[in-house]
Design a protein around this motif. Structure first.
Motif, PDB file in Angstrom:
ATOM      1  N   PRO A   1      44.165 -14.911 -10.527  1.00 49.87           N
ATOM      2  CA  PRO A   1      44.457 -13.491 -10.337  1.00 49.87           C
ATOM      3  C   PRO A   1      44.253 -13.073  -8.881  1.00 49.87           C
ATOM      4  O   PRO A   1      43.292 -13.500  -8.239  1.00 49.87           O
ATOM      5  N   ALA A   2      45.168 -12.261  -8.364  1.00 49.24           N
ATOM      6  CA  ALA A   2      45.129 -11.859  -6.950  1.00 49.24           C
ATOM      7  C   ALA A   2      43.872 -11.075  -6.611  1.00 49.24           C
ATOM      8  O   ALA A   2      43.380 -11.139  -5.491  1.00 49.24           O
ATOM      9  N   GLU A   3      43.359 -10.330  -7.568  1.00 51.30           N
ATOM     10  CA  GLU A   3      42.186  -9.496  -7.291  1.00 51.30           C
ATOM     11  C   GLU A   3      40.876 -10.259  -7.426  1.00 51.30           C
ATOM     12  O   GLU A   3      39.797  -9.680  -7.253  1.00 51.30           O
ATOM     13  N   GLY A   4      40.926 -11.539  -7.755  1.00 55.32           N
ATOM     14  CA  GLY A   4      39.708 -12.315  -7.967  1.00 55.32           C
ATOM     15  C   GLY A   4      39.230 -12.994  -6.685  1.00 55.32           C
ATOM     16  O   GLY A   4      39.589 -12.578  -5.573  1.00 55.32           O
ATOM     17  N   ASP A   5      38.451 -14.063  -6.855  1.00 52.15           N
ATOM     18  CA  ASP A   5      37.851 -14.749  -5.711  1.00 52.15           C
ATOM     19  C   ASP A   5      38.411 -16.158  -5.547  1.00 52.15           C
ATOM     20  O   ASP A   5      37.778 -17.010  -4.944  1.00 52.15           O
ATOM     21  N   GLY A   6      39.590 -16.394  -6.086  1.00 49.88           N
ATOM     22  CA  GLY A   6      40.228 -17.703  -5.936  1.00 49.88           C
ATOM     23  C   GLY A   6      40.091 -18.595  -7.157  1.00 49.88           C
ATOM     24  O   GLY A   6      40.751 -19.629  -7.241  1.00 49.88           O
ATOM     25  N   ARG A   7      39.228 -18.228  -8.089  1.00 49.91           N
ATOM     26  CA  ARG A   7      39.101 -19.009  -9.317  1.00 49.91           C
ATOM     27  C   ARG A   7      40.270 -18.721 -10.252  1.00 49.91           C
ATOM     28  O   ARG A   7      40.836 -17.619 -10.242  1.00 49.91           O
ATOM     29  N   THR A   8      40.612 -19.712 -11.080  1.00 49.86           N
ATOM     30  CA  THR A   8      41.589 -19.468 -12.138  1.00 49.86           C
ATOM     31  C   THR A   8      40.914 -18.667 -13.259  1.00 49.86           C
ATOM     32  O   THR A   8      39.675 -18.593 -13.328  1.00 49.86           O
ATOM     33  N   PHE A   9      41.722 -18.093 -14.132  1.00 47.97           N
ATOM     34  CA  PHE A   9      41.161 -17.400 -15.308  1.00 47.97           C
ATOM     35  C   PHE A   9      40.251 -18.338 -16.103  1.00 47.97           C
ATOM     36  O   PHE A   9      39.242 -17.920 -16.662  1.00 47.97           O
ATOM     37  N   ALA A  10      40.625 -19.630 -16.167  1.00 45.51           N
ATOM     38  CA  ALA A  10      39.857 -20.584 -16.973  1.00 45.51           C
ATOM     39  C   ALA A  10      38.520 -20.934 -16.338  1.00 45.51           C
ATOM     40  O   ALA A  10      37.669 -21.550 -16.969  1.00 45.51           O
ATOM     41  N   GLU A  11      38.335 -20.561 -15.067  1.00 45.70           N
ATOM     42  CA  GLU A  11      37.042 -20.781 -14.405  1.00 45.70           C
ATOM     43  C   GLU A  11      36.152 -19.544 -14.492  1.00 45.70           C
ATOM     44  O   GLU A  11      35.074 -19.517 -13.910  1.00 45.70           O
ATOM     45  N   MET A  12      36.628 -18.515 -15.181  1.00 44.38           N
ATOM     46  CA  MET A  12      35.867 -17.272 -15.299  1.00 44.38           C
ATOM     47  C   MET A  12      35.297 -17.137 -16.702  1.00 44.38           C
ATOM     48  O   MET A  12      35.826 -17.702 -17.660  1.00 44.38           O
ATOM     49  N   THR A  13      34.236 -16.347 -16.823  1.00 48.37           N
ATOM     50  CA  THR A  13      33.757 -15.982 -18.154  1.00 48.37           C
ATOM     51  C   THR A  13      34.754 -14.990 -18.761  1.00 48.37           C
ATOM     52  O   THR A  13      35.592 -14.419 -18.041  1.00 48.37           O
ATOM     53  N   GLY A  14      34.619 -14.756 -20.055  1.00 51.08           N
ATOM     54  CA  GLY A  14      35.497 -13.782 -20.704  1.00 51.08           C
ATOM     55  C   GLY A  14      35.373 -12.403 -20.065  1.00 51.08           C
ATOM     56  O   GLY A  14      36.370 -11.705 -19.856  1.00 51.08           O
ATOM     57  N   ALA A  15      34.139 -12.025 -19.733  1.00 54.38           N
ATOM     58  CA  ALA A  15      33.910 -10.699 -19.132  1.00 54.38           C
ATOM     59  C   ALA A  15      34.581 -10.603 -17.771  1.00 54.38           C
ATOM     60  O   ALA A  15      35.178  -9.579 -17.426  1.00 54.38           O
ATOM     61  N   GLU A  16      34.502 -11.691 -16.997  1.00 46.41           N
ATOM     62  CA  GLU A  16      35.151 -11.673 -15.673  1.00 46.41           C
ATOM     63  C   GLU A  16      36.664 -11.572 -15.820  1.00 46.41           C
ATOM     64  O   GLU A  16      37.323 -10.810 -15.112  1.00 46.41           O
ATOM     65  N   LYS A  17      37.211 -12.335 -16.744  1.00 48.32           N
ATOM     66  CA  LYS A  17      38.670 -12.295 -16.950  1.00 48.32           C
ATOM     67  C   LYS A  17      39.115 -10.887 -17.336  1.00 48.32           C
ATOM     68  O   LYS A  17      40.145 -10.400 -16.872  1.00 48.32           O
ATOM     69  N   ARG A  18      38.342 -10.228 -18.192  1.00 49.62           N
ATOM     70  CA  ARG A  18      38.748  -8.891 -18.670  1.00 49.62           C
ATOM     71  C   ARG A  18      38.850  -7.867 -17.550  1.00 49.62           C
ATOM     72  O   ARG A  18      39.566  -6.886 -17.672  1.00 49.62           O
ATOM     73  N   ARG A  19      38.130  -8.089 -16.427  1.00 52.76           N
ATOM     74  CA  ARG A  19      38.227  -7.135 -15.307  1.00 52.76           C
ATOM     75  C   ARG A  19      39.634  -7.095 -14.729  1.00 52.76           C
ATOM     76  O   ARG A  19      40.045  -6.103 -14.134  1.00 52.76           O
ATOM     77  N   PHE A  20      40.364  -8.204 -14.850  1.00 50.50           N
ATOM     78  CA  PHE A  20      41.693  -8.296 -14.220  1.00 50.50           C
ATOM     79  C   PHE A  20      42.822  -8.415 -15.238  1.00 50.50           C
ATOM     80  O   PHE A  20      43.979  -8.274 -14.885  1.00 50.50           O
ATOM     81  N   SER A  21      42.487  -8.731 -16.466  1.00 49.48           N
ATOM     82  CA  SER A  21      43.505  -9.230 -17.380  1.00 49.48           C
ATOM     83  C   SER A  21      44.547  -8.187 -17.789  1.00 49.48           C
ATOM     84  O   SER A  21      44.238  -7.029 -18.048  1.00 49.48           O
ATOM     85  N   HIS A  22      45.777  -8.661 -17.818  1.00 51.81           N
ATOM     86  CA  HIS A  22      46.952  -7.920 -18.295  1.00 51.81           C
ATOM     87  C   HIS A  22      46.684  -7.304 -19.667  1.00 51.81           C
ATOM     88  O   HIS A  22      46.943  -6.134 -19.899  1.00 51.81           O
ATOM     89  N   ARG A  23      46.153  -8.119 -20.591  1.00 54.78           N
ATOM     90  CA  ARG A  23      45.957  -7.608 -21.955  1.00 54.78           C
ATOM     91  C   ARG A  23      44.856  -6.557 -21.990  1.00 54.78           C
ATOM     92  O   ARG A  23      44.971  -5.540 -22.669  1.00 54.78           O
ATOM     93  N   ALA A  24      43.780  -6.778 -21.195  1.00 53.41           N
ATOM     94  CA  ALA A  24      42.710  -5.775 -21.139  1.00 53.41           C
ATOM     95  C   ALA A  24      43.257  -4.453 -20.618  1.00 53.41           C
ATOM     96  O   ALA A  24      42.890  -3.375 -21.092  1.00 53.41           O
ATOM     97  N   ARG A  25      44.158  -4.530 -19.648  1.00 47.99           N
ATOM     98  CA  ARG A  25      44.726  -3.299 -19.073  1.00 47.99           C
ATOM     99  C   ARG A  25      45.643  -2.591 -20.065  1.00 47.99           C
ATOM    100  O   ARG A  25      45.614  -1.362 -20.188  1.00 47.99           O
ATOM    101  N   ALA A  26      46.465  -3.369 -20.751  1.00 53.11           N
ATOM    102  CA  ALA A  26      47.323  -2.740 -21.767  1.00 53.11           C
ATOM    103  C   ALA A  26      46.462  -2.154 -22.885  1.00 53.11           C
ATOM    104  O   ALA A  26      46.717  -1.044 -23.376  1.00 53.11           O
ATOM    105  N   MET A  27      45.405  -2.887 -23.248  1.00 56.59           N
ATOM    106  CA  MET A  27      44.501  -2.387 -24.294  1.00 56.59           C
ATOM    107  C   MET A  27      43.797  -1.112 -23.866  1.00 56.59           C
ATOM    108  O   MET A  27      43.567  -0.216 -24.666  1.00 56.59           O
ATOM    109  N   ALA A  28      43.422  -1.055 -22.569  1.00 58.06           N
ATOM    110  CA  ALA A  28      42.747   0.153 -22.078  1.00 58.06           C
ATOM    111  C   ALA A  28      43.667   1.363 -22.241  1.00 58.06           C
ATOM    112  O   ALA A  28      43.220   2.458 -22.588  1.00 58.06           O
ATOM    113  N   ARG A  29      44.960   1.148 -21.991  1.00 56.16           N
ATOM    114  CA  ARG A  29      45.922   2.260 -22.168  1.00 56.16           C
ATOM    115  C   ARG A  29      46.011   2.652 -23.641  1.00 56.16           C
ATOM    116  O   ARG A  29      46.083   3.836 -23.975  1.00 56.16           O
ATOM    117  N   LEU A  30      46.025   1.637 -24.507  1.00 57.78           N
ATOM    118  CA  LEU A  30      46.056   1.923 -25.941  1.00 57.78           C
ATOM    119  C   LEU A  30      44.794   2.688 -26.360  1.00 57.78           C
ATOM    120  O   LEU A  30      44.868   3.687 -27.074  1.00 57.78           O
TER     121      LEU A  30
END
Ligand code: IMP
Length: 195
Positions: free
Chosen positions: A157-186
């Motif tokens: 993710p461009a907003e991260g620190d160079g790690r892939t999503f798979a190198e992040m914890t679930g909580a870290e991924k949710r800060r950037f994730s497409h689905r988390a953002r769509a869910m936030a809108r829902l």
């Protein structure tokens, strides 16, 4: 508590959404409502497939529900895999094979930019609503990390620190994730409905 069917049986997605939403809603999976059949996803777009899945559940099972469809768009592959994201390397929907095909397709290419897009279609009280979430990023040169699922080992993710999503914890991924953002809108929308 509001009961909503989430039209998926993907345990990763249900876990992600429960962690994000907390206790305000009771989510029923397709398994919970006895839907074991394959829901058609035959439209040419992600948003079309999200609508198709939600309408199917409403029509055949009668529940208010939401569905989501996610695609990975890679600029150096002319937007592929896009609507074919799940079965990019074949009908067996293997994440390993999908990631290998992406990496092979980008070999020698300098433009590795990509984005995940998620569309959520909600059917509530006779109306239909659409929510989008995006995550911009790049495709790594090899698979990295063990967390997550699908294309997570090759997406940075461009907003991260160079790690892939798979190198992040679930909580870290949710800060950037497409689905988390769509869910936030829902969630924002549902919160206004319950006021
Ligand atoms: P679907 O929306 O469940 O059909 O998912 C489409 C494809 O995108 C599948 O191959 C998933 O593994 C992949 N996918 C969906 N969300 C993510 C994600 O957050 N990370 C990595 N891959 C994902």
């Amino acid at each position: 508590m509001t009961k909503l069917v989430f039209a998926t049986n993907n345990p990763h997605k249900i876990a992600e959404i429960k962690a994000q939403v907390g206790d305000g809603y009771a989510f029923l999976s397709l398994q919970d409502i006895g839907c074991t059949e394959e829901i058609p996803e035959t439209t040419p777009t992600l948003e079309g497939n999200a609508r198709q899945k939600a309408r199917f559940v409403k029509e055949h099972y009668g529940y208010d529900c939401f569905s989501e469809d996610t695609g990975l768009e890679i600029d150096g592959l002319d937007g592929a895999p896009g609507v074919d994201t799940a079965h990019y390397a074949g009908p067996e929907r293997s994440a390993t094979a999908n990631n290998a095909k992406v990496l092979a397709g980008l070999a020698g290419k300098t433009n590795r930019s990509a984005r995940f897009r998620t569309f959520i279609c909600l059917i509530l009280e006779g109306k239909e609503y659409l929510f989008e979430g995006r995550c911009e990023g790049t495709i790594s040169t090899r698979e990295r990390g063990e967390q997550g699922f699908g294309y997570d080992p090759v997406f940075i993710p461009a907003e991260g620190d160079g790690r892939t999503f798979a190198e992040m914890t679930g909580a870290e991924k949710r800060r950037f994730s497409h689905r988390a953002r769509a869910m936030a809108r829902l969630e924002d929308f549902l919160a206004t409905k319950t006021k």
